[in-house]
Design a protein around this motif. Structure first.
Motif, PDB file in Angstrom:
ATOM      1  N   VAL A  50      -7.136   2.955 -13.930  1.00 17.35           N
ATOM      2  CA  VAL A  50      -8.017   2.925 -12.758  1.00 17.35           C
ATOM      3  C   VAL A  50      -9.105   1.874 -12.955  1.00 17.35           C
ATOM      4  CG1 VAL A  50      -9.774   4.218 -11.531  1.00 17.35           C
ATOM      5  CG2 VAL A  50      -7.578   5.244 -11.961  1.00 17.35           C
ATOM      6  N   ARG A  53      -8.060  -1.562 -12.422  1.00 23.07           N
ATOM      7  CA  ARG A  53      -7.581  -1.738 -11.040  1.00 23.07           C
ATOM      8  C   ARG A  53      -6.067  -1.839 -10.969  1.00 23.07           C
ATOM      9  NH1 ARG A  53     -11.916  -3.623  -7.311  1.00 23.07           N
ATOM     10  NH2 ARG A  53     -13.708  -2.967  -8.464  1.00 23.07           N
ATOM     11  N   ARG A  54      -5.425  -1.035 -11.744  1.00 23.20           N
ATOM     12  CA  ARG A  54      -3.966  -1.047 -11.705  1.00 23.20           C
ATOM     13  C   ARG A  54      -3.466   0.349 -11.385  1.00 23.20           C
ATOM     14  NH1 ARG A  54      -2.929  -5.072 -16.268  1.00 23.20           N
ATOM     15  NH2 ARG A  54      -3.751  -6.904 -15.227  1.00 23.20           N
ATOM     16  N   ALA A  55      -4.239   1.102 -10.617  1.00 26.02           N
ATOM     17  CA  ALA A  55      -3.914   2.508 -10.418  1.00 26.02           C
ATOM     18  C   ALA A  55      -2.511   2.670  -9.864  1.00 26.02           C
ATOM     19  CB  ALA A  55      -4.931   3.141  -9.491  1.00 26.02           C
ATOM     20  N   LEU A  56      -2.146   1.827  -8.903  1.00 23.88           N
ATOM     21  CA  LEU A  56      -0.866   2.063  -8.251  1.00 23.88           C
ATOM     22  C   LEU A  56       0.298   1.432  -8.985  1.00 23.88           C
ATOM     23  CD1 LEU A  56      -2.070   2.093  -4.636  1.00 23.88           C
ATOM     24  CD2 LEU A  56      -1.241   3.964  -5.999  1.00 23.88           C
ATOM     25  N   ASP A  59       2.073   4.168 -10.249  1.00 28.80           N
ATOM     26  CA  ASP A  59       2.971   4.777  -9.265  1.00 28.80           C
ATOM     27  C   ASP A  59       4.319   4.059  -9.268  1.00 28.80           C
ATOM     28  OD1 ASP A  59       3.444   6.747  -7.455  1.00 28.80           O
ATOM     29  OD2 ASP A  59       2.841   5.562  -5.724  1.00 28.80           O
ATOM     30  N   ASP A 111      -0.203  -6.160  -3.918  1.00 29.90           N
ATOM     31  CA  ASP A 111       0.001  -4.827  -3.338  1.00 29.90           C
ATOM     32  C   ASP A 111       1.362  -4.740  -2.670  1.00 29.90           C
ATOM     33  OD1 ASP A 111      -0.757  -6.591  -1.378  1.00 29.90           O
ATOM     34  OD2 ASP A 111      -1.718  -5.067  -0.148  1.00 29.90           O
ATOM     35  N   ILE A 114       3.982  -4.330  -5.375  1.00 28.92           N
ATOM     36  CA  ILE A 114       4.006  -2.964  -5.899  1.00 28.92           C
ATOM     37  C   ILE A 114       4.711  -2.038  -4.907  1.00 28.92           C
ATOM     38  CG2 ILE A 114       2.554  -0.984  -6.464  1.00 28.92           C
ATOM     39  CD1 ILE A 114       0.627  -2.879  -7.770  1.00 28.92           C
ATOM     40  N   ALA A 115       4.390  -2.215  -3.618  1.00 33.02           N
ATOM     41  CA  ALA A 115       5.013  -1.345  -2.613  1.00 33.02           C
ATOM     42  C   ALA A 115       6.521  -1.575  -2.555  1.00 33.02           C
ATOM     43  CB  ALA A 115       4.384  -1.596  -1.251  1.00 33.02           C
ATOM     44  N   ILE A 118       8.041   0.181  -5.511  1.00 34.11           N
ATOM     45  CA  ILE A 118       8.056   1.630  -5.304  1.00 34.11           C
ATOM     46  C   ILE A 118       9.211   2.028  -4.394  1.00 34.11           C
ATOM     47  CG2 ILE A 118       6.832   3.517  -4.145  1.00 34.11           C
ATOM     48  CD1 ILE A 118       4.240   2.343  -5.150  1.00 34.11           C
ATOM     49  N   VAL A 225       1.647  10.302 -10.877  1.00 32.07           N
ATOM     50  CA  VAL A 225       0.575   9.318 -10.766  1.00 32.07           C
ATOM     51  C   VAL A 225      -0.737   9.991 -10.374  1.00 32.07           C
ATOM     52  CG1 VAL A 225       1.049   8.719  -8.376  1.00 32.07           C
ATOM     53  CG2 VAL A 225      -0.032   7.079  -9.844  1.00 32.07           C
ATOM     54  N   ILE A 229      -4.536   9.315 -11.763  1.00 29.12           N
ATOM     55  CA  ILE A 229      -5.620   8.723 -10.971  1.00 29.12           C
ATOM     56  C   ILE A 229      -6.731   9.726 -10.693  1.00 29.12           C
ATOM     57  CG2 ILE A 229      -6.206   7.555  -8.839  1.00 29.12           C
ATOM     58  CD1 ILE A 229      -3.442   6.585  -8.595  1.00 29.12           C
TER      59      ILE A 229
ATOM     60  N   ALA B  34      -0.358  -3.396   2.483  1.00 28.21           N
ATOM     61  CA  ALA B  34       0.976  -2.855   2.243  1.00 28.21           C
ATOM     62  C   ALA B  34       0.907  -1.436   1.702  1.00 28.21           C
ATOM     63  CB  ALA B  34       1.719  -3.752   1.259  1.00 28.21           C
ATOM     64  N   LEU B  35      -0.047  -1.207   0.819  1.00 30.87           N
ATOM     65  CA  LEU B  35      -0.089   0.121   0.194  1.00 30.87           C
ATOM     66  C   LEU B  35      -0.605   1.174   1.156  1.00 30.87           C
ATOM     67  CD1 LEU B  35      -1.134  -0.981  -3.326  1.00 30.87           C
ATOM     68  CD2 LEU B  35       0.958   0.175  -2.704  1.00 30.87           C
ATOM     69  N   ASP B  38       2.433   2.455   2.711  1.00 31.70           N
ATOM     70  CA  ASP B  38       3.042   3.369   1.751  1.00 31.70           C
ATOM     71  C   ASP B  38       2.342   4.723   1.805  1.00 31.70           C
ATOM     72  OD1 ASP B  38       4.255   4.510  -0.366  1.00 31.70           O
ATOM     73  OD2 ASP B  38       3.400   3.204  -1.886  1.00 31.70           O
ATOM     74  N   SER B  88     -12.098   1.609  -6.777  1.00 32.06           N
ATOM     75  CA  SER B  88     -11.426   0.540  -6.046  1.00 32.06           C
ATOM     76  C   SER B  88     -10.513   1.142  -4.985  1.00 32.06           C
ATOM     77  CB  SER B  88     -10.626  -0.333  -7.003  1.00 32.06           C
ATOM     78  OG  SER B  88      -9.643   0.444  -7.630  1.00 32.06           O
ATOM     79  N   ASP B  90      -7.411   0.798  -4.259  1.00 30.97           N
ATOM     80  CA  ASP B  90      -6.094   1.330  -4.589  1.00 30.97           C
ATOM     81  C   ASP B  90      -6.201   2.690  -5.255  1.00 30.97           C
ATOM     82  OD1 ASP B  90      -7.138   0.226  -6.887  1.00 30.97           O
ATOM     83  OD2 ASP B  90      -5.174  -0.327  -7.684  1.00 30.97           O
ATOM     84  N   VAL B 217       7.683  -2.327   3.953  1.00 29.35           N
ATOM     85  CA  VAL B 217       7.125  -3.445   3.199  1.00 29.35           C
ATOM     86  C   VAL B 217       8.156  -4.488   2.803  1.00 29.35           C
ATOM     87  CG1 VAL B 217       5.732  -4.039   1.226  1.00 29.35           C
ATOM     88  CG2 VAL B 217       5.412  -1.856   2.329  1.00 29.35           C
TER      89      VAL B 217
END
Lengths: 344, 441
Positions: A50, A53-56, A59, A111, A114-115, A118, A225, A229, B34-35, B38, B88, B90, B217
């Motif tokens: 977190v 800044r890589r929280a997701l 996921d 982002d 990452i999406a 996922i 996740v 978080i 994008a997220l 999601d 943040s 996210d 996405v």
């Protein structure tokens, strides 16, 4: 009549909750040990992601674990937990590697990448799961348990493994604490000092993978996740020190996991089954998080509101006193009120 | 392979679900949200289940309304969270959508028995069964219920984006300018978000939560890899989504597997191919371009080194300590091999036994390069007053990319005048015959 039954059911639920939490039963102790240590480890590792800044990213790793599990099941043909988790670990690392490789290379932003990872890795997982279920005996593979998790069926050996892995992660984080702190808050400076920032990043993301993987059978790919978080965000609202934050997040994660598990076992749904464990744990931790975001002394909603009210009052008071001073004697004291040093 | 009527309806439904998602998702990708897409697709679950429990029927409009509420709540909670929690964006998204999803899964257990709603249908959707549940919205036209719900959403989404295209473009790329032109950014964003939520919800029932995530996405991101124009990107995104839907369904029918899953995999493959082979941004092409550049630089360095050697051997030049002369590469890396081969092919270099020699064309090309190098040294010394031992490195870089003679008028350099016959070290600057066409090194 029905109210009586309702009361009975409520009493029954409380009794069960209390008996579960007092851990008289050996099975309960085993499950609680596993889930609790998982919560602690996830909470602590989650702080690092977190803050970075890589929280997701976590996921994405968790979703990628699902095809990993399926692939190693297809390769082995049986449900060998260690191998399944190894597959999950490898796929998680591949997913994070892909994200890192694409980062900044094209116009597609982090982002979106990452999406994409996922969504697509989960789709791959579902396709593989379906083809496993189509094979003879595949229906009993229990692989779909990895999506939502099945903590109640945790065996003793599994729980001990989870506890051992969590302990190892804790030792790693606290022994490398200074390095991790430096990389988390000032990667450029850490690089200038000659630290290998990318190696530390790899270490952190591997720890995320390990946490995801050991949590997969218990909590499931979709929820793990949250275990990383939410405790981190909760702890962040109470403190500005990394060490305190780690300890707090670990505590929130551990207590939330144990409480959530107990709650899920004691609450009965209308059709008599128990609640799913993973989601119940998540809701428990989320409740702690929401409460602490409201009441925390420095960053809380309540504190912010009070601070604003106090500031408004002070400003009003100041204005009133200024007006009083400037009122009838405005002409003579104009010089004085312009001088900031002359204010009370 | 023959396709039954039910399977045709499945393909049509899949296309109807994918198009609005891909179109609106492309805008989300562009606006770095994008997220959020999601998150919304996870968070509509409690809304759907809640509406289901309250209305006790599978009324699609009640579910649509419930899901819209929770979808928009997610967006609102997230902004609230990152403001008060000071984490943040996210992380706050992560908190909100996992919690909402967990809530939805727990609520699923409270759905009355005997109703076809369970976690797996939520995850994978019911694409395979669309042909079983038919309705008759217009007399004489029997379509699947899911398609009847999706078609208007798809039409509205496409119409909205087409009609407001110019405004959407403006708020996507320059919201500040849009605001100053009097376009209400907030309203348009909210409308887009609402439409996104609506298409997520409508598709959710047909194709499940996971496919919605993938379809929102992935086509948009793939299109972004392939083009830099918004209009092209949106059209491409829809085309990619349609091909993924049709292709995924056909594969799924053929191998008897999850259609939703295969559609996701198909569009993932599209993304991977675009990431590798895209003409503008593909990682492969970028690699090749970088390799070509390195080969060219190596080739030019080789030529220049050969020229300097000849200068020393023929005594045209006083032997001053020069770092570059001994730099004849010994190791045979891929780059040097490629460079030497292209020099021999271009008849700039000859091999005689173990020795290599410049041809006359090679000598001319090398002279051009050395001339550039020494002119740059001259310039750096005269105009920027760099010390002698700091001249070689910058000149060595510049000689590959910029011709000082072309820059001369701009920089006020005197390249052909009386001055620069020698470089600052005292070495002669080779003269090149200007009336001949320049040899291209």
């Amino acid at each position: 009549m029905s109210a009586d039954r309702q009361n009975d059911a409520d009493a029954c639920m409380w009794d069960e909750l209390i008996s579960l939490l007092s851990m008289k039963d050996a099975t309960t102790r085993t499950v609680m040990l596993g889930v609790g240590s998982l919560g602690v480890a996830c909470g602590i590792v989650g702080c690092l992601t977190v803050l970075r800044r890589r929280a997701l990213m976590a996921d994405a790793v968790a979703h990628a674990a699902l095809p990993g599990v399926c692939v190693s099941y297809l390769l082995l043909g049986e449900r060998e937990l260690g191998a399944l988790l190894l597959g999950a670990m490898i796929f998680g690392l591949i997913a994070s590697g892909l994200i890192a490789a694409m980062r900044g290379r094209t116009t597609v932003k982090d982002d979106a990448i990452i999406a994409v990872v996922i969504g697509v890795s989960f789709a791959v997982g579902i396709v593989l799961l379906k083809s496993i279920q189509n094979t003879p005996g595949g229906n009993k593979s229990g692989l779909d348990g990895f999506i939502f998790g099945k903590a109640a069926s945790m065996a003793r050996a599994e729980a001990l493994t989870v506890a051992a892995v969590s302990a190892a992660l804790l030792v790693l984080v606290f022994s490398q604490f200074k390095v991790i702190r430096l990389v988390t808050f000032d990667p450029a400076f850490a690089k200038a000092l000659g630290l290998r920032v990318r190696l530390i990043d790899l270490l952190i993301i591997s720890m995320v993978c390990v946490c995801t993987v050991v949590g997969l059978p218990a909590v499931g790919a979709l929820m793990i996740v949250a275990l990383m978080i939410i405790p981190a965000v909760t702890a962040r609202s109470w403190t500005d020190r990394l060490s305190t934050m780690l300890v707090l997040a670990g505590a929130v994660g551990g207590i939330g996991a144990v409480g959530g598990t107990a709650l899920s076992a004691s609450v009965r749904t209308p059709d008599g089954s128990s609640l799913p464990v993973g989601p119940t744990i998540v809701l428990t931790i989320a409740a702690v998080c929401i409460v602490s975001l409201i009441v925390s002394p420095r960053r809380g909603v309540l504190a912010g509101w009070l601070r604003q009210r106090r500031a408004r009052r002070e400003m009003m008071a100041e204005r009133v006193s200024e007006r009083a001073r400037a009122g009838p004697l405005a002409v003579t004291t104009a010089q004085e009120t312009n001088d900031p040093g002359a204010r009370p | 392979m023959s396709i039954t009527a039910a399977e045709w309806w499945m393909i049509v439904t899949a296309v109807l679900a994918c198009v609005p998602c891909a179109l609106l998702g492309a805008l989300l990708v562009l606006r770095r949200m994008a997220l959020l897409g999601d998150a919304i697709s996870h968070a509509v679950l409690p809304g759907i289940v809640g509406a289901f429990i309250l209305s006790a029927t599978r009324n699609p409009y009640a579910m649509l309304a419930g899901a819209m509420v929770t979808g928009l709540l997610t967006a609102w909670f997230t902004s609230l969270f990152s403001r008060y929690g000071r984490v943040s964006e996210d992380a706050s998204l992560g908190v909100v959508f996992t919690t909402m999803f967990a809530l939805g899964v727990v609520m699923l257990r409270f759905v009355p028995r005997g109703v076809d709603m369970d976690p797996s249908c939520v995850l994978y959707g019911l694409l395979e069964f669309t042909g079983l549940r038919m309705v008759e919205p217009v007399a004489g036209l029997r379509v699947p219920e899911a398609a009847a719900l999706l078609a208007p959403v798809a039409v509205v989404a496409v119409l909205f984006v087409t009609v407001f295209f110019r405004r959407i473009r403006l708020i996507s790329f320059d919201p500040a300018l849009a605001r100053s032109l009097g376009i209400s950014v907030g309203l348009l964003s909210a409308a887009l978000l609402t439409l996104t939520a609506a298409s997520v919800v409508a598709s959710f029932q047909a194709v499940g939560s996971i496919l919605v995530v993938a379809m929102l996405v992935t086509p948009g991101a793939t299109a972004q890899l392939l083009t830099t124009r918004l209009w092209t990107m949106l059209v491409l995104s829809c085309v990619l989504a349609i091909t993924a839907a049709v292709g995924g369904c056909l594969i799924a029918i053929h191998v008897d597997s999850s259609a939703a899953g295969w559609i996701g995999v198909f569009s993932g493959v599209q993304f991977a191919l675009a990431a590798i082979f895209s003409p503008g941004q593909g990682l492969l092409l970028k690699r090749l371009r970088a390799l070509a550049l390195r080969v060219r630089i190596e080739r030019e360095d080789l030529l220049a080194t050969m020229y300097r050697r000849e200068e020393l051997r023929t005594g045209q030049r006083v032997d001053l300590p020069d770092t570059s002369v001994d730099r004849m590469p010994k190791r045979r890396s891929l780059i040097t091999v490629l460079a030497r081969r292209s020099l021999r092919r271009g008849k700039l270099l000859l091999s005689r036994g173990k020795e290599v020699e410049l041809t006359s064309a090679g000598r001319a090309a090398a002279a051009e390069l050395v001339r550039r190098h020494r002119l740059w040294e001259r310039f750096l010394s005269d105009n920027l007053a760099l010390p002698l031992d700091h001249l070689h490195e910058p000149a060595h870089r510049l000689e590959h990319f910029a011709d000082p003679e072309r820059l001369a008028p701009v920089e006020g350099m005197d390249v052909n005048g009386a001055q620069p016959h020698v470089d600052p070290h005292g070495r002669p600057i080779p003269r090149v015959e200007r009336d001949q066409p320049r040899p291209n090194p």
